[in-house]
Design a protein around this motif. Structure first.
Motif, short mmCIF file in Angstrom:
data_model
loop_
_atom_site.label_atom_id
_atom_site.label_comp_id
_atom_site.label_asym_id
_atom_site.label_seq_id
_atom_site.Cartn_x
_atom_site.Cartn_y
_atom_site.Cartn_z
N TYR A 253 -4.86 -4.07 -6.83
CA TYR A 253 -4.77 -3.23 -7.93
C TYR A 253 -4.41 -3.38 -8.91
O TYR A 253 -4.58 -4.29 -9.51
CB TYR A 253 -3.40 -2.00 -7.44
N ASP B 130 1.10 -1.19 -0.32
CA ASP B 130 -0.23 -0.17 -0.21
C ASP B 130 0.64 0.96 0.18
O ASP B 130 0.45 2.15 -0.41
CB ASP B 130 -1.42 -0.30 1.41
N ARG C 232 -11.14 -3.40 -4.42
CA ARG C 232 -11.13 -4.34 -2.98
C ARG C 232 -12.10 -5.89 -3.51
O ARG C 232 -11.96 -6.17 -4.26
CB ARG C 232 -12.53 -3.57 -2.92
N GLU D 242 -5.60 1.84 -9.65
CA GLU D 242 -7.38 1.83 -9.23
C GLU D 242 -7.17 1.15 -7.41
O GLU D 242 -6.41 -0.56 -8.02
CB GLU D 242 -8.07 1.90 -9.84
N THR D 243 -6.82 0.85 -7.14
CA THR D 243 -7.42 0.21 -6.24
C THR D 243 -8.55 -0.82 -6.13
O THR D 243 -9.82 -0.33 -5.99
CB THR D 243 -7.79 0.33 -4.65
#
Length: 60
Positions: free
Chosen positions: A45, A18, A41, A38-39
């Protein structure tokens, strides 16, 4: 990524990835690069190339 880059098993309790993703995001922004990370969830990534990021901005 962790195993391939640093050569050892990743401890899910750490935020090392992160932190480095944050560094890369800031560097992209500072360079004026339209690409983004972009993450996703529950997955990780996703790299979004500049042309795709521009399409997303135009659609929204």
């Amino acid at each position: 990524l962790h195993r391939d880059v640093w050569g050892h098993r990743f401890d899910r309790g750490t935020n090392l990835i992160d932190v480095y993703v944050g560094y890369v995001r800031r560097k992209l922004a500072a360079a004026g690069c339209a690409a983004r990370i972009e993450t996703v969830r529950g997955v990780g990534y996703r790299y979004v190339p500049a042309d795709e990021a521009a399409e997303d901005r135009n659609d929204g």
